[in-house]
Write a protein that holds these residues in place. Structure first.
Motif, PDB file in Angstrom:
ATOM      1  N   MET A   2      33.236  47.423  40.219  1.00 28.96           N
ATOM      2  CA  MET A   2      33.887  47.791  41.465  1.00 28.96           C
ATOM      3  C   MET A   2      34.159  49.290  41.539  1.00 28.96           C
ATOM      4  O   MET A   2      34.870  49.743  42.409  1.00 28.96           O
ATOM      5  CB  MET A   2      35.207  47.034  41.595  1.00 28.96           C
ATOM      6  N   ASN A   3      33.614  50.069  40.609  1.00 28.02           N
ATOM      7  CA  ASN A   3      33.861  51.511  40.633  1.00 28.02           C
ATOM      8  C   ASN A   3      33.315  52.162  41.885  1.00 28.02           C
ATOM      9  O   ASN A   3      33.800  53.204  42.299  1.00 28.02           O
ATOM     10  CB  ASN A   3      33.265  52.181  39.396  1.00 28.02           C
ATOM     11  N   ILE A  51      52.946  46.384  37.827  1.00 29.47           N
ATOM     12  CA  ILE A  51      52.258  45.826  38.995  1.00 29.47           C
ATOM     13  C   ILE A  51      51.057  46.699  39.365  1.00 29.47           C
ATOM     14  O   ILE A  51      49.973  46.194  39.675  1.00 29.47           O
ATOM     15  CB  ILE A  51      53.241  45.679  40.168  1.00 29.47           C
ATOM     16  N   GLY A  52      51.251  48.008  39.300  1.00 31.16           N
ATOM     17  CA  GLY A  52      50.141  48.920  39.585  1.00 31.16           C
ATOM     18  C   GLY A  52      49.009  48.787  38.578  1.00 31.16           C
ATOM     19  O   GLY A  52      47.829  48.826  38.940  1.00 31.16           O
ATOM     20  N   VAL A  53      49.355  48.625  37.303  1.00 33.11           N
ATOM     21  CA  VAL A  53      48.333  48.458  36.275  1.00 33.11           C
ATOM     22  C   VAL A  53      47.565  47.159  36.494  1.00 33.11           C
ATOM     23  O   VAL A  53      46.331  47.125  36.375  1.00 33.11           O
ATOM     24  CB  VAL A  53      48.967  48.507  34.867  1.00 33.11           C
ATOM     25  N   ILE A  54      48.266  46.091  36.826  1.00 29.38           N
ATOM     26  CA  ILE A  54      47.590  44.820  37.090  1.00 29.38           C
ATOM     27  C   ILE A  54      46.669  44.945  38.293  1.00 29.38           C
ATOM     28  O   ILE A  54      45.539  44.435  38.283  1.00 29.38           O
ATOM     29  CB  ILE A  54      48.625  43.688  37.287  1.00 29.38           C
ATOM     30  N   ALA A  58      42.626  44.512  38.324  1.00 23.91           N
ATOM     31  CA  ALA A  58      41.927  43.636  39.264  1.00 23.91           C
ATOM     32  C   ALA A  58      40.808  44.383  39.969  1.00 23.91           C
ATOM     33  O   ALA A  58      39.727  43.843  40.208  1.00 23.91           O
ATOM     34  CB  ALA A  58      42.909  43.065  40.280  1.00 23.91           C
ATOM     35  N   LEU A  59      41.054  45.643  40.292  1.00 25.94           N
ATOM     36  CA  LEU A  59      40.043  46.442  40.971  1.00 25.94           C
ATOM     37  C   LEU A  59      38.892  46.809  40.040  1.00 25.94           C
ATOM     38  O   LEU A  59      37.721  46.693  40.413  1.00 25.94           O
ATOM     39  CB  LEU A  59      40.681  47.716  41.536  1.00 25.94           C
ATOM     40  N   PRO A  64      39.990  39.234  41.510  1.00 20.65           N
ATOM     41  CA  PRO A  64      41.084  39.182  42.488  1.00 20.65           C
ATOM     42  C   PRO A  64      42.217  38.231  42.101  1.00 20.65           C
ATOM     43  O   PRO A  64      43.306  38.316  42.661  1.00 20.65           O
ATOM     44  CB  PRO A  64      40.394  38.732  43.772  1.00 20.65           C
ATOM     45  N   MET A  65      41.996  37.363  41.117  1.00 19.05           N
ATOM     46  CA  MET A  65      43.072  36.461  40.681  1.00 19.05           C
ATOM     47  C   MET A  65      44.231  37.226  40.046  1.00 19.05           C
ATOM     48  O   MET A  65      45.362  36.746  40.022  1.00 19.05           O
ATOM     49  CB  MET A  65      42.521  35.436  39.680  1.00 19.05           C
ATOM     50  N   LEU A  66      43.947  38.419  39.531  1.00 19.45           N
ATOM     51  CA  LEU A  66      45.024  39.220  38.938  1.00 19.45           C
ATOM     52  C   LEU A  66      46.029  39.692  39.983  1.00 19.45           C
ATOM     53  O   LEU A  66      47.179  39.977  39.651  1.00 19.45           O
ATOM     54  CB  LEU A  66      44.440  40.417  38.193  1.00 19.45           C
ATOM     55  N   LEU A  67      45.597  39.784  41.216  1.00 20.51           N
ATOM     56  CA  LEU A  67      46.525  40.196  42.273  1.00 20.51           C
ATOM     57  C   LEU A  67      47.630  39.165  42.476  1.00 20.51           C
ATOM     58  O   LEU A  67      48.750  39.514  42.837  1.00 20.51           O
ATOM     59  CB  LEU A  67      45.772  40.455  43.570  1.00 20.51           C
ATOM     60  N   ASP A  68      47.310  37.889  42.232  1.00 20.40           N
ATOM     61  CA  ASP A  68      48.352  36.860  42.296  1.00 20.40           C
ATOM     62  C   ASP A  68      49.417  37.100  41.230  1.00 20.40           C
ATOM     63  O   ASP A  68      50.614  36.938  41.483  1.00 20.40           O
ATOM     64  CB  ASP A  68      47.738  35.474  42.117  1.00 20.40           C
TER      65      ASP A  68
END
Length: 123
Positions: A2-3, A51-54, A58-59, A64-68
């Motif tokens: 996703m870079n 939260i920012g690191v997670i 995810a990015l 995208p499951m890490l956003l949960d």
């Protein structure tokens, strides 16, 4: 990867490094204090860094499951901060936290007493 979405390959490592640096500074505030409220704010800031690191993980990993998990951590952090606020409100303030709310009013300044001669001149 996703870079390509992030714009450049150097952006994600730079943001990870800056978040690590800010986490170290926040840890210093957590250890030094001096008051309990400073430590609570530091813990809250560390959870925001987490939260920012997670979100960055995810990015970078296209998961995208890490956003949960980031949303759940934000909700738990909010509840923890609210619980600390209620605890400080019930417990009251310690000897090093003598600030009262609302701030006390300064004493009223009375006008100087007029001499009998000044009273005669006024009338």
């Amino acid at each position: 990867m996703m870079n390509e979405i992030a714009g450049a390959a150097w952006v994600l490592p730079l943001t990870f490094a800056l978040q690590g640096l800010s986490a170290l500074l926040i840890l210093a505030r957590l250890v030094r204090g001096p008051r309990a409220t400073d430590r609570v704010v530091a813990i809250d800031a560390l959870t925001m860094i987490g939260i920012g690191v997670i979100a960055l993980l995810a990015l970078s990993g296209a998961q995208p499951m890490l956003l949960d998990a980031a949303v759940v951590l934000a909700l738990v952090s909010f509840l923890g901060t609210t619980a600390f606020i209620l605890m400080f409100r019930r417990r009251g303030r310690g000897p090093d936290e003598s600030v009262t709310w609302p701030a006390p009013r300064p004493p009223a300044i009375e006008p100087p007493a007029l001499s009998p001669r000044a009273l005669e001149e006024r009338s």
